[in-house]
Design a protein around this motif. Structure first.
Motif, short mmCIF file in Angstrom:
data_model
loop_
_atom_site.label_atom_id
_atom_site.label_comp_id
_atom_site.label_asym_id
_atom_site.label_seq_id
_atom_site.Cartn_x
_atom_site.Cartn_y
_atom_site.Cartn_z
N SER A 58 -26.96 -54.10 -84.94
CA SER A 58 -26.53 -55.36 -85.52
C SER A 58 -25.91 -56.24 -84.46
O SER A 58 -25.58 -55.78 -83.36
CB SER A 58 -25.50 -55.09 -86.62
N GLY A 59 -25.72 -57.50 -84.81
CA GLY A 59 -24.91 -58.40 -84.01
C GLY A 59 -23.45 -58.18 -84.38
O GLY A 59 -23.11 -57.25 -85.11
N ASN A 60 -22.58 -59.06 -83.90
CA ASN A 60 -21.15 -58.89 -84.13
C ASN A 60 -20.56 -60.18 -84.68
O ASN A 60 -20.85 -61.27 -84.17
CB ASN A 60 -20.45 -58.51 -82.83
N ILE A 61 -19.73 -60.06 -85.70
CA ILE A 61 -19.04 -61.21 -86.28
C ILE A 61 -17.60 -61.20 -85.78
O ILE A 61 -16.92 -60.18 -85.86
CB ILE A 61 -19.05 -61.16 -87.82
N THR A 62 -17.15 -62.33 -85.27
CA THR A 62 -15.76 -62.48 -84.87
C THR A 62 -15.17 -63.68 -85.58
O THR A 62 -15.89 -64.57 -86.02
CB THR A 62 -15.62 -62.67 -83.34
N TYR A 72 -21.02 -65.65 -85.03
CA TYR A 72 -21.91 -64.49 -85.06
C TYR A 72 -22.66 -64.39 -83.75
O TYR A 72 -23.33 -65.32 -83.33
CB TYR A 72 -22.90 -64.59 -86.22
N ASP A 73 -22.53 -63.24 -83.09
CA ASP A 73 -23.29 -62.93 -81.88
C ASP A 73 -24.52 -62.17 -82.37
O ASP A 73 -24.40 -61.04 -82.83
CB ASP A 73 -22.43 -62.07 -80.95
N ASP A 74 -25.68 -62.80 -82.30
CA ASP A 74 -26.87 -62.18 -82.89
C ASP A 74 -27.58 -61.18 -81.97
O ASP A 74 -28.62 -60.66 -82.32
CB ASP A 74 -27.85 -63.24 -83.38
N GLU A 75 -27.00 -60.91 -80.81
CA GLU A 75 -27.60 -59.91 -79.93
C GLU A 75 -27.36 -58.53 -80.53
O GLU A 75 -26.22 -58.07 -80.65
CB GLU A 75 -27.00 -59.99 -78.53
N GLU A 76 -28.43 -57.86 -80.92
CA GLU A 76 -28.32 -56.59 -81.65
C GLU A 76 -28.05 -55.43 -80.70
O GLU A 76 -28.92 -54.63 -80.41
CB GLU A 76 -29.57 -56.37 -82.47
N ARG A 77 -26.84 -55.35 -80.23
CA ARG A 77 -26.47 -54.26 -79.33
C ARG A 77 -25.34 -53.41 -79.90
O ARG A 77 -24.76 -52.60 -79.20
CB ARG A 77 -26.10 -54.79 -77.96
N TYR A 78 -25.02 -53.62 -81.16
CA TYR A 78 -23.94 -52.87 -81.80
C TYR A 78 -24.54 -51.90 -82.81
O TYR A 78 -25.30 -52.29 -83.69
CB TYR A 78 -22.96 -53.81 -82.50
#
Length: 119
Positions: A58-62, A72-78
């Motif tokens: 998933s991406g990351n929500i801050t 939302y960071d849509d880079e799916e590295r999580y």
């Protein structure tokens, strides 16, 4: 782990976001392919020992300090644990929500088409 262990062949990865989970010396580890590179971490969530690496990427929500301004960071590295949603960066093993928490990571080497976990 204190040596180099063959995990998979490069052609077993179906492109970015794919993973291979295997057992090495009694521990399950996962190797992810992301942006053409490989990252390895323990398939073990520190929250309640869930199968962390079986969850979705998933991406990351801050949010800002007040919790109103979402980004939302849509880079799916999580990787997101399928049991309770705890999230960890596949590159660093650290939680993007709280840097105090992390899971073990391993170095990865690729030689002659074979992907190795090193630790």
């Amino acid at each position: 782990m204190s040596d180099r262990y063959a995990v998979a062949e490069e052609d077993e990865f179906d492109g970015d976001g794919s993973r291979v989970i295997t057992e090495v010396e009694g521990r399950e580890i996962a190797v992810f392919r992301h942006d053409g590179d490989y990252y390895a971490l323990a398939n073990y969530c520190i929250h309640q020992a869930g199968p962390l690496c079986e969850g979705p990427l998933s991406g990351n929500i801050t949010t800002d300090d007040e919790g109103w301004d979402w980004e939302y960071d849509d880079e799916e590295r999580y990787i997101v644990c399928p049991w309770h949603g705890w999230m960890f960066d596949i590159e660093t093993g650290r939680s993007p929500k709280d840097e105090r928490y992390g899971v073990p990571t391993y170095d990865v080497e690729v030689e002659d088409g074979t992907v190795y976990a090193v630790g």
